[in-house]
Design a protein around this motif. Structure first.
Motif, PDB file in Angstrom:
ATOM      1  N   GLU A 155     -26.325 -10.667   2.528  1.00 56.43           N
ATOM      2  CA  GLU A 155     -27.120 -11.266   3.597  1.00 56.43           C
ATOM      3  C   GLU A 155     -26.215 -11.685   4.758  1.00 56.43           C
ATOM      4  O   GLU A 155     -26.601 -11.593   5.922  1.00 56.43           O
ATOM      5  CB  GLU A 155     -27.891 -12.464   3.060  1.00 56.43           C
TER       6      GLU A 155
ATOM      7  N   ALA B 185     -15.576  -6.332  14.304  1.00 52.36           N
ATOM      8  CA  ALA B 185     -15.616  -4.871  14.259  1.00 52.36           C
ATOM      9  C   ALA B 185     -17.017  -4.353  14.565  1.00 52.36           C
ATOM     10  O   ALA B 185     -17.189  -3.414  15.336  1.00 52.36           O
ATOM     11  CB  ALA B 185     -15.151  -4.389  12.890  1.00 52.36           C
ATOM     12  N   ILE B 186     -18.019  -4.992  13.979  1.00 50.74           N
ATOM     13  CA  ILE B 186     -19.390  -4.510  14.150  1.00 50.74           C
ATOM     14  C   ILE B 186     -19.790  -4.552  15.615  1.00 50.74           C
ATOM     15  O   ILE B 186     -20.391  -3.622  16.142  1.00 50.74           O
ATOM     16  CB  ILE B 186     -20.363  -5.366  13.304  1.00 50.74           C
ATOM     17  N   HIS B 187     -19.430  -5.630  16.285  1.00 49.17           N
ATOM     18  CA  HIS B 187     -19.847  -5.765  17.678  1.00 49.17           C
ATOM     19  C   HIS B 187     -18.756  -5.339  18.645  1.00 49.17           C
ATOM     20  O   HIS B 187     -18.907  -5.480  19.853  1.00 49.17           O
ATOM     21  CB  HIS B 187     -20.261  -7.208  17.947  1.00 49.17           C
TER      22      HIS B 187
ATOM     23  N   GLN C  41     -25.697 -17.151  13.685  1.00 50.51           N
ATOM     24  CA  GLN C  41     -24.987 -16.925  12.434  1.00 50.51           C
ATOM     25  C   GLN C  41     -25.426 -17.901  11.359  1.00 50.51           C
ATOM     26  O   GLN C  41     -26.156 -18.856  11.618  1.00 50.51           O
ATOM     27  CB  GLN C  41     -23.481 -17.050  12.666  1.00 50.51           C
ATOM     28  N   ILE C  42     -24.965 -17.637  10.126  1.00 55.56           N
ATOM     29  CA  ILE C  42     -25.397 -18.463   9.003  1.00 55.56           C
ATOM     30  C   ILE C  42     -24.212 -18.820   8.104  1.00 55.56           C
ATOM     31  O   ILE C  42     -23.308 -18.011   7.910  1.00 55.56           O
ATOM     32  CB  ILE C  42     -26.523 -17.753   8.207  1.00 55.56           C
TER      33      ILE C  42
ATOM     34  N   ASP D 171     -15.174  -8.659  10.130  1.00 54.87           N
ATOM     35  CA  ASP D 171     -16.375  -7.817  10.125  1.00 54.87           C
ATOM     36  C   ASP D 171     -17.177  -7.926  11.409  1.00 54.87           C
ATOM     37  O   ASP D 171     -17.532  -6.922  12.026  1.00 54.87           O
ATOM     38  CB  ASP D 171     -17.289  -8.226   8.960  1.00 54.87           C
ATOM     39  N   GLY D 172     -17.477  -9.169  11.789  1.00 55.86           N
ATOM     40  CA  GLY D 172     -18.291  -9.391  12.979  1.00 55.86           C
ATOM     41  C   GLY D 172     -17.612  -8.839  14.222  1.00 55.86           C
ATOM     42  O   GLY D 172     -18.266  -8.268  15.099  1.00 55.86           O
TER      43      GLY D 172
ATOM     44  N   ARG E  97     -23.449   0.996   7.296  1.00 54.80           N
ATOM     45  CA  ARG E  97     -22.226   0.220   7.144  1.00 54.80           C
ATOM     46  C   ARG E  97     -22.336  -0.737   5.953  1.00 54.80           C
ATOM     47  O   ARG E  97     -21.406  -0.873   5.154  1.00 54.80           O
ATOM     48  CB  ARG E  97     -21.940  -0.574   8.428  1.00 54.80           C
TER      49      ARG E  97
ATOM     50  N   ARG F 288     -16.032 -16.857   9.271  1.00 56.03           N
ATOM     51  CA  ARG F 288     -16.722 -15.585   9.423  1.00 56.03           C
ATOM     52  C   ARG F 288     -17.906 -15.737  10.382  1.00 56.03           C
ATOM     53  O   ARG F 288     -18.154 -14.880  11.230  1.00 56.03           O
ATOM     54  CB  ARG F 288     -17.215 -15.092   8.058  1.00 56.03           C
TER      55      ARG F 288
ATOM     56  N   VAL G 155     -23.487 -10.183   5.783  1.00 54.53           N
ATOM     57  CA  VAL G 155     -23.161  -9.022   6.616  1.00 54.53           C
ATOM     58  C   VAL G 155     -24.377  -8.598   7.428  1.00 54.53           C
ATOM     59  O   VAL G 155     -24.257  -8.160   8.573  1.00 54.53           O
ATOM     60  CB  VAL G 155     -22.661  -7.842   5.749  1.00 54.53           C
ATOM     61  N   ARG G 156     -25.579  -8.763   6.836  1.00 58.56           N
ATOM     62  CA  ARG G 156     -26.796  -8.468   7.608  1.00 58.56           C
ATOM     63  C   ARG G 156     -26.883  -9.400   8.802  1.00 58.56           C
ATOM     64  O   ARG G 156     -27.203  -8.990   9.916  1.00 58.56           O
ATOM     65  CB  ARG G 156     -28.039  -8.669   6.744  1.00 58.56           C
ATOM     66  N   ALA G 157     -26.577 -10.688   8.548  1.00 62.96           N
ATOM     67  CA  ALA G 157     -26.658 -11.675   9.622  1.00 62.96           C
ATOM     68  C   ALA G 157     -25.640 -11.368  10.712  1.00 62.96           C
ATOM     69  O   ALA G 157     -25.831 -11.729  11.866  1.00 62.96           O
ATOM     70  CB  ALA G 157     -26.427 -13.076   9.078  1.00 62.96           C
ATOM     71  N   LEU G 158     -24.552 -10.704  10.339  1.00 62.85           N
ATOM     72  CA  LEU G 158     -23.552 -10.332  11.341  1.00 62.85           C
ATOM     73  C   LEU G 158     -24.023  -9.157  12.182  1.00 62.85           C
ATOM     74  O   LEU G 158     -23.385  -8.787  13.164  1.00 62.85           O
ATOM     75  CB  LEU G 158     -22.232  -9.959  10.661  1.00 62.85           C
ATOM     76  N   GLY G 159     -25.122  -8.525  11.790  1.00 63.98           N
ATOM     77  CA  GLY G 159     -25.662  -7.435  12.590  1.00 63.98           C
ATOM     78  C   GLY G 159     -25.162  -6.069  12.176  1.00 63.98           C
ATOM     79  O   GLY G 159     -25.254  -5.125  12.961  1.00 63.98           O
ATOM     80  N   ALA G 160     -24.637  -5.931  10.967  1.00 60.62           N
ATOM     81  CA  ALA G 160     -24.131  -4.628  10.535  1.00 60.62           C
ATOM     82  C   ALA G 160     -25.290  -3.645  10.343  1.00 60.62           C
ATOM     83  O   ALA G 160     -26.387  -4.029   9.948  1.00 60.62           O
ATOM     84  CB  ALA G 160     -23.368  -4.784   9.230  1.00 60.62           C
ATOM     85  N   SER G 161     -25.040  -2.359  10.636  1.00 59.23           N
ATOM     86  CA  SER G 161     -26.061  -1.346  10.446  1.00 59.23           C
ATOM     87  C   SER G 161     -26.203  -1.036   8.967  1.00 59.23           C
ATOM     88  O   SER G 161     -25.304  -1.316   8.173  1.00 59.23           O
ATOM     89  CB  SER G 161     -25.672  -0.077  11.195  1.00 59.23           C
TER      90      SER G 161
ATOM     91  N   ARG H  98     -29.109  -6.174  17.519  1.00 55.32           N
ATOM     92  CA  ARG H  98     -27.649  -6.189  17.356  1.00 55.32           C
ATOM     93  C   ARG H  98     -27.023  -7.159  18.352  1.00 55.32           C
ATOM     94  O   ARG H  98     -26.111  -7.909  18.030  1.00 55.32           O
ATOM     95  CB  ARG H  98     -27.073  -4.787  17.559  1.00 55.32           C
TER      96      ARG H  98
ATOM     97  N   ARG I 251     -27.717 -10.689  17.152  1.00 59.98           N
ATOM     98  CA  ARG I 251     -26.977 -11.081  15.959  1.00 59.98           C
ATOM     99  C   ARG I 251     -25.655 -11.762  16.290  1.00 59.98           C
ATOM    100  O   ARG I 251     -25.195 -12.626  15.566  1.00 59.98           O
ATOM    101  CB  ARG I 251     -26.694  -9.855  15.087  1.00 59.98           C
TER     102      ARG I 251
ATOM    103  N   ARG J 234     -19.727  -0.146   3.032  1.00 65.02           N
ATOM    104  CA  ARG J 234     -18.623  -1.098   3.001  1.00 65.02           C
ATOM    105  C   ARG J 234     -18.841  -2.219   1.999  1.00 65.02           C
ATOM    106  O   ARG J 234     -17.900  -2.763   1.451  1.00 65.02           O
ATOM    107  CB  ARG J 234     -18.424  -1.734   4.382  1.00 65.02           C
TER     108      ARG J 234
ATOM    109  N   LEU K 173     -33.843 -12.904   9.734  1.00 63.12           N
ATOM    110  CA  LEU K 173     -33.534 -12.203   8.485  1.00 63.12           C
ATOM    111  C   LEU K 173     -34.809 -12.004   7.682  1.00 63.12           C
ATOM    112  O   LEU K 173     -34.893 -11.131   6.834  1.00 63.12           O
ATOM    113  CB  LEU K 173     -32.514 -12.992   7.665  1.00 63.12           C
TER     114      LEU K 173
ATOM    115  N   THR L 252     -18.092 -14.138  15.841  1.00 67.51           N
ATOM    116  CA  THR L 252     -18.762 -13.470  16.953  1.00 67.51           C
ATOM    117  C   THR L 252     -19.041 -14.421  18.113  1.00 67.51           C
ATOM    118  O   THR L 252     -19.663 -14.031  19.093  1.00 67.51           O
ATOM    119  CB  THR L 252     -20.100 -12.863  16.491  1.00 67.51           C
TER     120      THR L 252
ATOM    121  N   ARG M  28     -34.031 -18.701   7.480  1.00 67.10           N
ATOM    122  CA  ARG M  28     -33.981 -17.234   7.491  1.00 67.10           C
ATOM    123  C   ARG M  28     -34.913 -16.667   8.554  1.00 67.10           C
ATOM    124  O   ARG M  28     -34.609 -15.665   9.191  1.00 67.10           O
ATOM    125  CB  ARG M  28     -34.381 -16.670   6.129  1.00 67.10           C
TER     126      ARG M  28
END
Lengths: 607, 323
Positions: free
Chosen positions: A160, B118-120, B93-94, B115-116, A171, B165, A162-168, B86, B89, A175, B62, B169, B57
């Motif tokens: 959850e 890299a994703i963004h 954060q949580i 991660d954050g 991914r 974490r 990683v979902r909250a971070l906006g990952a597709s 995206r 996001r 990952r 979410l 972002t 949530r």
């Protein structure tokens, strides 16, 4: 790491040998030489010749190409297809889930060999057909396994996060989800390869797999069988190759699963079986006193990082009608102390010193039979999580009746009446109906009441409660604390209350023992200890409590690990008052008012 | 102050939707409003089953609400495109409750913090290590800890990593879902202190979900009290804690054990909370309320303003004596 070396080397050698077959200086595996039919070991043919005079060693190695090639290719194909289906089904839910699962179920409905025979008959024998057939056979296993694993991983907080971070979605799947379900899939892969080798051999044996004269282990077994009486060794070599390959594959995948898990790497997992030392064979020095007293109790546990002493020289006592709170953070030894009083220590925990005196007897020297007679009758325990302490497949009422009848001659009728009375006593509404429900049908607060009712079933004189309200909501916690206080007043039992919450201690206890890293650091009457603490840890803990008047930034640092304790005072590294004097281990001093404190700078700090 | 996060009449239920699922749905949220201004900390309190985690949530997108509106920074997020999501996001954060379950056990913590980024694609790959070290420093951990695995840390340290974490972002809005309830007492205060410091330094808007009123009192500007998926009371933290208006809030405050000795006037609630799949009609709290009358069963009481910003949902507010 050592575990992986041997099977990995064996499988690697096997695969390399098979791959290198054309490069090796081997006799042609399909050239017949009728003159040397069934010959034993001879020059150029260390394993002899088969029924057509072909070289056995060459056929074994070339056969590995066919057998292993088919096995690995089909397992890999099945893995790819199955894992993809499982990922889709487990992640997408809804229609994707239904389609993949039903598809898989349909395939699983066919008897595997029948399916293989059918496909081979339709498509004609050959290695390509075999790979296809075996992949179809093994894919459902991968799909179901992946599906189940994905379901449990997708519910975790880190997914959850990683979902909250906006990952597709791709991914997340590659990952985060895949690495975490890789272990079981690897095991499944090894099983599939092993099974595929066997089925390949079986089908080739039946003449439905690899087409002669191409060598394969199955064909070799088939050939060897016909001449079993004359040359039994011909049967042995392919069977041996088959067995060793499967064994090595299984070992390799087990080791791989451990190797890809970073958690397993750190520990090493060596656990010695410890012999239990029986301490204190001498008789009790004191006359039978009501309540319970622990004196100089120390326990040790052997861990991969060395022997630790989670309870170190702990002495405490509780009188009838009194409540003693043992307070401490995780790793302080409070729960082990409580378990020791019940004789419930795990066999890996060794008592190295001390006595636990109850009614004139040392509980640590009693045998299991005497302990069992005491437990649940004279001493009862209330656990933190009643859901794990109650039997989930038995009605709550039956469990209480069982507890009553285990320790008395009461008939079923009398025991049921007593259970009903107990349920009323602990404030369960509609007790007749509640006796007949299963634990999962009760709410958390009600389960804890049922648990308390069970503990009270035989009028114990000592109740040990291990964090009994920690899992409960605030309003329910207040009810349970009130109930325990009432019960203690009415029955005159002694109560040992283990908790991490100072506020709960203030609420319920008369006496308090504060533990830190296995030792008692302070003890005394609750009101006095909380008003004027005599140890910096107690003082800091009170200050860090959310409802203190001046909540500071908490206590810096963390509780030390038990295998790396500071040499002197265990609290010194986190203590605001620590000086050089704290480098020597302080003793637990008895103060003039009967309280205890373990601090060399007590006078300077607290006057 | 303009609202950063706004929820209007949000309802959410679970279960009872499938072809074969004939169970009664659990109604986690029913017509809940919530509003958090920029830089504001809102404490959401309630017992298990009150819907407080679900509310967090939903605010983060979410979970999709069954009904109601969710607005972030003035714009509705319902039906936003994946690209829009995206972008959103990054800004919300949580931080989770369980420090052991919220980190991927198989990846080094530095990689997870990155991660954050890299994703963004916020920081170029070459500079990510420096950014991770900076984030670790922000939450009070030495930079070399980024190379370790989660199992090498204690609960408090893991919670710091989870916070790092979440901050990677550069969000404006942080949901902290019971971030200290799984921690040791001496560590709890550290983490609460860290969250308070970060909020002040970074100007974060926070939704702090907790069952522990004492922690909420220390950290939050405003409080919203939930019971069985409905708002019972909301208002400035000082007002709600000094003079709670709703009988449930009063009971909750009285039930919390206190350091200064045995409790309070007895204000114990009867029984356990009812099941969220069959909540009582009218006021959901009436089955446990000492003041309940026939009137309470008739209709769902609306939130009524008592003083500026302080509201409670009870028909008997005038009848109940002040504390």
């Amino acid at each position: 790491m050592k575990r992986i070396a041997f099977p990995a080397a064996f499988v690697a050698a096997l695969v390399l040998t098979a791959l290198a077959a054309p490069l090796l200086d081997l006799p042609d595996p399909i050239r017949q030489d009728i003159a040397n039919r069934l010959a034993g070991a001879m020059a150029g043919s260390p394993l002899g010749r088969d029924e057509f005079g072909r070289d056995v060693l060459a056929r074994l190695i070339w056969g590995a190409r066919a057998s292993l090639g088919v096995a690995f290719a089909s397992a890999a194909l099945a893995c790819l297809v199955g894992v993809t289906l499982g990922l889709i089904g487990g992640w997408m839910r809804g229609l994707g889930e239904i389609l993949t699962l039903r598809l898989v179920d349909i395939v699983l409905c066919f008897p595997p060999i029948l399916l293989a025979l059918l496909v081979v008959t339709l498509l004609g024998p050959g290695a390509g057909t075999l790979i296809l057939v075996l992949a179809v056979l093994y894919a459902p296993g991968f799909a179901r396994l992946t599906y189940g694993e994905v379901l449990s991983v997708r519910a975790t907080d880190y997914v959850e996060a990683v979902r909250a971070l906006g990952a597709s979605t791709p991914r997340i799947l590659t990952r985060t989800v895949l690495p975490n379900i890789a272990g079981p899939i690897l095991v499944q892969f090894s099983l599939a390869v092993a099974a595929a080798v066997v089925v390949e051999s079986g089908l080739s044996f039946l003449g439905l797999g690899v087409v002669p004269p191409t060598p394969s282990w199955g064909l070799m077994i088939r050939g060897g069988r016909t001449t079993m009486a004359q040359a039994p060794l011909l049967l042995l070599w392919p069977c041996l190759a088959l067995t060793l390959t499967i064994l090595a594959m299984n070992l390799l995948c087990d080791a791989l699963r451990d190797a890809v898990d970073p958690r397993a790497r750190a520990g090493g997992g060596r656990r010695r079986i410890v012999d239990r030392v029986l301490p204190g064979l001498f008789p009790a020095p004191r006359p039978a006193a009501p309540g319970l007293s622990i004196s100089h109790l120390s326990v040790e546990i052997d861990t991969p990082k060395g022997t630790i002493r989670p309870v170190d020289d702990v002495s405490l006592s509780v009188a009838s009608g009194e409540t003693l709170a043992v307070v401490g953070e995780s790793g302080s030894g409070k729960t082990l102390t409580a378990l020791a009083t019940m004789g419930l220590l795990d066999p890996s925990v060794r008592v190295v010193a001390g006595q636990v005196l109850f009614e004139g007897r040392d509980l640590l020297t009693l045998d299991e039979r005497d302990l069992r007679a005491l437990r649940g009758k004279r001493i009862a325990m209330i656990f933190q999580d009643p859901m794990t302490a109650l039997n989930p497949v038995m009605r709550v009422g039956d469990q209480i009746v069982e507890a009553i009848r285990a320790h008395s001659a009461a008939g079923a009728r009398a025991a049921t009446d007593r259970a009903l009375e107990l349920f009323r006593r602990v404030g369960i509404a509609d007790p007749e109906k509640r006796l007949r429900v299963y634990p999962h049908e009760m709410s958390g607060g009600m389960r804890q009441r049922a648990m308390i009712a069970m503990a009270l079933a035989n009028n114990p004189v000592l109740l040990v409660a291990d964090e009994p309200t920690t899992a409960l909501d605030a309003t329910v916690q207040a009810q349970i604390l009130d109930l325990l206080a009432d019960l203690r007043r009415d029955t005159g039992a002694a109560l040992i209350f283990i908790t991490h919450s100072l506020a709960v201690v203030a609420e319920i206890a008369d006496q308090v023992v504060v533990m830190y890293a296995g030792q008692i650091v302070e003890s005394g009457p609750v009101a006095a200890v909380f008003a004027t603490p005599r140890h910096p840890y107690t003082a800091a803990l009170l200050a860090a409590s959310p409802d203190s008047n001046d909540p500071s930034a908490g206590i810096p640092g963390t509780v030390p690990a038990l295998h790396a304790l500071p040499p002197g005072c265990r609290f010194a590294p986190r203590c605001a008052h620590a000086t050089d004097a704290c480098a020597t281990p302080p003793v637990l001093e008895v103060l003039e008012d009967g309280r205890e404190s373990r601090c060399v700078r007590r006078r300077e700090i607290f006057g | 102050m303009s609202a950063l996060v706004e929820l209007e009449g949000v309802s959410k239920s679970f279960g009872g939707e499938g072809w074969f699922d004939r169970t009664k749905p659990v109604q986690a949220l029913r017509g809940v409003d919530m509003r958090i201004a920029r830089g504001e900390a809102l404490g959401v309190v309630g017992e298990s089953g009150s819907g407080k985690s679900t509310l967090g949530r939903v605010a983060l997108g979410l979970l999709e609400p069954n009904a109601g509106q969710v607005r972030f920074d003035g714009a509705s997020v319902g039906g936003a495109s994946p690209a829009h999501w995206r972008a959103l996001r990054r800004r919300m954060q949580i931080v989770f409750q369980d420090p052991f379950g919220s980190l991927d056990p198989r990846r080094r913590v530095g990689v997870q913090i990155a991660d954050g980024l890299a994703i963004h694609d916020i920081v170029p790959a070459a500079a990510r290590a420096a950014k991770v070290a900076e984030l670790l420093g922000l939450v009070g951990l030495p930079p070399e800890h980024g190379d370790r695995f989660p199992h090498e840390f204690s609960g408090g340290q893991r919670q710091r990593i989870g916070i790092a974490r979440a901050l990677a972002t550069g969000p404006d809005f942080l949901v902290a879902d019971e971030p200290v309830s799984a921690l040791d007492v001496s560590i709890q205060a550290q983490i609460v202190g860290l969250l308070a410091k970060l909020r002040a330094e970074l100007g974060l808007a926070m939704m702090f979900v907790s069952h522990d009123l004492r922690v909420v009192r220390r950290l939050c500007d405003r409080v919203q009290v939930l019971y069985l998926g409905r708002t019972m009371e909301e208002g400035p933290a000082a007002r709600v804690f000094e003079s709670p208006a709703h009988p449930y809030t009063r009971a909750l405050l009285a039930a919390a054990p206190r350091l200064d000795g045995p409790r309070r006037a007895k204000l114990l609630l009867r029984g356990d909370p009812p099941s969220p799949s069959s909540p009582p009609s009218g006021c959901v709290f009436r089955t446990r309320c000492a003041h309940a009358t026939a009137e309470c069963a008739a209709a769902v009481p609306a939130l009524r303003e008592i003083s500026a910003g302080h509201k409670a949902a009870c028909v008997h507010l005038e009848r109940i004596p002040p504390l």
